[in-house]
Design an enzyme around this catalytic site. Structure first.
Site, PDB file in Angstrom:
ATOM      1  N   CYS A 225      20.796  58.595 -32.383  1.00  0.00           N
ATOM      2  CA  CYS A 225      21.720  58.437 -33.913  1.00  0.00           C
ATOM      3  C   CYS A 225      21.035  58.661 -35.129  1.00  0.00           C
ATOM      4  O   CYS A 225      20.676  58.459 -36.470  1.00  0.00           O
ATOM      5  CB  CYS A 225      21.713  57.327 -33.812  1.00  0.00           C
ATOM      6  SG  CYS A 225      22.960  56.177 -32.794  1.00  0.00           S
ATOM      7  N   HIS A 304       7.777  59.906 -33.444  1.00  0.00           N
ATOM      8  CA  HIS A 304       8.383  59.736 -32.188  1.00  0.00           C
ATOM      9  C   HIS A 304       7.459  59.157 -31.005  1.00  0.00           C
ATOM     10  O   HIS A 304       6.630  59.193 -30.962  1.00  0.00           O
ATOM     11  CB  HIS A 304       8.443  61.270 -31.732  1.00  0.00           C
ATOM     12  CG  HIS A 304       9.363  61.739 -30.634  1.00  0.00           C
ATOM     13  ND1 HIS A 304       9.362  61.046 -29.097  1.00  0.00           N
ATOM     14  CD2 HIS A 304      10.338  62.932 -30.693  1.00  0.00           C
ATOM     15  CE1 HIS A 304      10.806  62.220 -28.431  1.00  0.00           C
ATOM     16  NE2 HIS A 304      11.223  62.643 -29.091  1.00  0.00           N
ATOM     17  N   HIS A 388      17.410  51.634 -53.215  1.00  0.00           N
ATOM     18  CA  HIS A 388      18.321  51.477 -52.445  1.00  0.00           C
ATOM     19  C   HIS A 388      18.423  51.699 -51.097  1.00  0.00           C
ATOM     20  O   HIS A 388      16.929  52.899 -51.003  1.00  0.00           O
ATOM     21  CB  HIS A 388      19.552  52.515 -52.744  1.00  0.00           C
ATOM     22  CG  HIS A 388      20.179  52.850 -54.820  1.00  0.00           C
ATOM     23  ND1 HIS A 388      20.967  51.431 -54.458  1.00  0.00           N
ATOM     24  CD2 HIS A 388      19.757  53.396 -54.601  1.00  0.00           C
ATOM     25  CE1 HIS A 388      21.551  51.173 -55.948  1.00  0.00           C
ATOM     26  NE2 HIS A 388      20.515  52.566 -56.047  1.00  0.00           N
ATOM     27  N   HIS A 392      19.870  52.508 -40.779  1.00  0.00           N
ATOM     28  CA  HIS A 392      21.430  53.057 -39.758  1.00  0.00           C
ATOM     29  C   HIS A 392      22.214  51.673 -39.211  1.00  0.00           C
ATOM     30  O   HIS A 392      21.674  50.890 -39.034  1.00  0.00           O
ATOM     31  CB  HIS A 392      20.699  53.894 -38.557  1.00  0.00           C
ATOM     32  CG  HIS A 392      21.866  53.891 -37.667  1.00  0.00           C
ATOM     33  ND1 HIS A 392      23.232  54.362 -37.541  1.00  0.00           N
ATOM     34  CD2 HIS A 392      21.526  53.585 -36.184  1.00  0.00           C
ATOM     35  CE1 HIS A 392      23.451  54.582 -36.193  1.00  0.00           C
ATOM     36  NE2 HIS A 392      22.368  53.803 -35.596  1.00  0.00           N
ATOM     37  N   HIS A 421      31.308  46.814 -40.828  1.00  0.00           N
ATOM     38  CA  HIS A 421      32.360  46.123 -40.604  1.00  0.00           C
ATOM     39  C   HIS A 421      33.089  46.734 -40.814  1.00  0.00           C
ATOM     40  O   HIS A 421      34.388  46.930 -39.890  1.00  0.00           O
ATOM     41  CB  HIS A 421      31.991  45.384 -42.007  1.00  0.00           C
ATOM     42  CG  HIS A 421      33.167  43.995 -42.425  1.00  0.00           C
ATOM     43  ND1 HIS A 421      34.691  45.194 -42.157  1.00  0.00           N
ATOM     44  CD2 HIS A 421      33.458  43.370 -40.831  1.00  0.00           C
ATOM     45  CE1 HIS A 421      35.235  43.737 -42.459  1.00  0.00           C
ATOM     46  NE2 HIS A 421      35.020  42.709 -41.547  1.00  0.00           N
ATOM     47  N   ASN A 425      29.432  51.282 -35.650  1.00  0.00           N
ATOM     48  CA  ASN A 425      28.515  52.649 -35.812  1.00  0.00           C
ATOM     49  C   ASN A 425      28.890  54.110 -35.440  1.00  0.00           C
ATOM     50  O   ASN A 425      29.461  54.558 -34.546  1.00  0.00           O
ATOM     51  CB  ASN A 425      27.307  52.111 -33.900  1.00  0.00           C
ATOM     52  CG  ASN A 425      26.178  52.797 -34.141  1.00  0.00           C
ATOM     53  OD1 ASN A 425      26.597  54.152 -35.009  1.00  0.00           O
ATOM     54  ND2 ASN A 425      24.961  52.595 -32.864  1.00  0.00           N
TER      55      ASN A 425
END
Length: 497
Positions: A225, A304, A388, A392, A421, A425
């Site tokens: 993702c 990573h 802001h 994810h 909502h 995802n």
């Protein structure tokens, strides 16, 4: 009898506590320390200097040849500096795919399909229902047409159809917004983790839009993702060495071939969370785009943790005992995500935090090392660095954990919760739906800083920092166009199905 006038009591907010006032004063003093010290010194020097004396000193001590050589040296050094300075990367605009209402999958439909598909395993059906009740998803999320069949028909043709619909729709919308043509694109990067056909998705885009034969195209797969920010990082590096260029980045996840039809609980979880989505982003290093671009890229930080075995296997594609392929999500996922986040913010902190926060963090670290290891570690106030936050929208637990760890308010994570909502995802594209939400609410102002944070398999935590180039007018199109007035909505802890 005359009516008695009601006494109106105006409740004023309580004054800030002494500690809060002290911290505000400390932050202001430290963050402006150079101004407080240098400005008086400069004024003192200017007041003591006589311009005529300075001019005479230069004329008497330096010959015209020396002045000319010095000027040439100054110009040469300035030229070298500006040539070696990294090119500015601008986000001209972006577009998010909005699925049609025919792909909508309300809770009742999802559970009815689950009962029919898993009729021999009622415990797995109950598990999916409990997950869905606590997921934070709404009734308008969408799945591709092939998943609406009973049983689902995840064919290669259906997967290609979903990819073409999502990717081409996003690119068409982006081209309409920006006015660019396919021939203007110099670099193409497409990321999709689980669907990697041959020819690649990037080749599919080249074929559809008849892009130039010298296009620099890349197709990223298997990166989870957070692959959207990896694509941004790759585009940034390419734009540094290819002047006067446009880079098109496409981020998506194709659901059709990856819908798990088995009964293993750890592999059923993605079925409840992942939904259709995609985004197309146009990046540029052209100076003329500095005025019309929405954002300027400031930093990309990648972490990573794949060298650790647990981190490597915490999001793992595999076969279940019945030979059905799915994504296994480990129970250690949130712990590993927390460790990856700590590593990432340790790197990004010195780049973005004001001096006041860095000093407090340093003093606390020294105190823990020298005086008392049990001292509570200081969590930097990232609200001092960003207006802001785009976290994810991987799931409710992810957003909850980051809100707690970074001490963010409900408003700071509003874009992430509302995106989860409304759209679910959507993997690597979720960050762009979140920025779209902030813009649709009219909250993005010139100079605002945006922090995008994403997690991915492997395990990775990646961040991107953007600075708003201009105050953005509330858009009249986009995925939030017909529903933004209904948001934010209250999301209960449990939605009974």
């Amino acid at each position: 009898m005359p009516q008695q006038e009601e006494e109106v009591v105006v409740m004023l907010p309580p004054p800030p506590a002494a500690a809060s006032k002290l911290k505000i004063g400390y932050q202001y003093l430290v963050n402006h320390i150079f101004s407080f010290t240098l400005i008086p010194i400069m004024f003192a020097i200017i007041l003591r200097l006589d311009p005529q004396e300075v001019l005479n000193m230069i004329q008497y001590q330096y010959s015209p040849v020396q002045i000319l050589l010095s000027s040439f040296l100054l110009i040469f050094i300035s030229t070298l500096y500006f040539m070696s300075k990294p090119r500015s990367i601008y986000l001209v605009d972006y577009a998010c795919y909005k699925p049609p209402v025919t792909c909508r999958v309300p809770f009742s439909t999802f559970m009815e399909h689950s009962r029919l598909i898993l009729k021999d395993n009622p415990k797995s059906v109950d598990f999916q229902m409990r997950i869905l009740e606590r997921s934070g998803l709404g009734e308008e999320t969408c799945l591709p047409p092939a998943i609406h069949y009973i049983p689902p028909t995840p064919t290669m043709e259906a997967a290609r159809g979903e990819a073409e619909t999502v990717i081409f729709s996003a690119i068409d919308s982006l081209m309409q917004k920006t006015g660019i043509t396919p021939k203007d694109i110099d670099i193409l990067i497409v990321n999709c983790s689980l669907f990697s056909p041959t020819p690649s998705l990037s080749a599919m885009v080249v074929n559809k839009y008849k892009l130039r034969s010298n296009i620099k195209s890349f197709n990223l797969s298997g990166m989870g993702c957070s692959a959207g920010l990896i694509s941004i990082d790759l585009a940034r590096d390419l734009l540094q060495v290819h002047p006067n260029s446009y880079a098109l980045v496409v981020s998506t996840e194709i659901i059709t071939p990856n819908y798990y039809q088995g009964s293993e609980r750890a592999m059923l979880l993605p079925n409840c969370l992942f939904r259709m989505g995609g985004a197309a982003i146009l990046l540029s290093n052209k100076r003329r785009d500095s005025t019309r671009a929405k954002y300027k890229l400031v930093h990309v930080v990648r972490t990573h943790k794949g060298s650790d075995d647990k981190a490597y296997r915490c999001v793992y594609e595999q076969e279940d005992p019945q030979g059905k392929v799915g994504i296994n999500l480990s129970k250690d996922l949130m712990v590993i995500a927390g460790e990856a986040l700590k590593s990432n913010i340790t790197t990004i902190g010195p780049l973005v935090l004001p001096a006041s926060e860095q000093l407090l963090f340093l003093f606390t670290l020294i105190g823990r090392k020298i005086f008392n290891p049990k001292w509570k570690p200081y969590i930097p106030d990232f609200k001092q660095a960003f207006e802001h936050f785009c976290i994810h929208a991987g799931g409710r637990a992810v957003i909850d954990e980051l809100q707690k760890n970074l001490e963010l308010s409900a408003e700071h994570v509003e874009a992430s919760r509302m995106t989860l909502h409304r759209f679910g995802n959507t993997s690597s594209s979720s960050l762009w739906y979140e920025i779209g939400y902030i813009e649709a609410k009219g909250r993005m102002k010139k100079g605002d800083r945006v922090w995008q944070i994403a997690f991915g398999s492997g395990f990775k935590c990646n961040s991107a920092v953007w600075k708003c180039n201009r105050t953005i007018k509330t858009p009249t199109d986009g995925p939030w166009q017909d529903c933004i007035d209904r948001y934010p909505v209250h999301i209960p802890e449990i939605v009974k199905i």
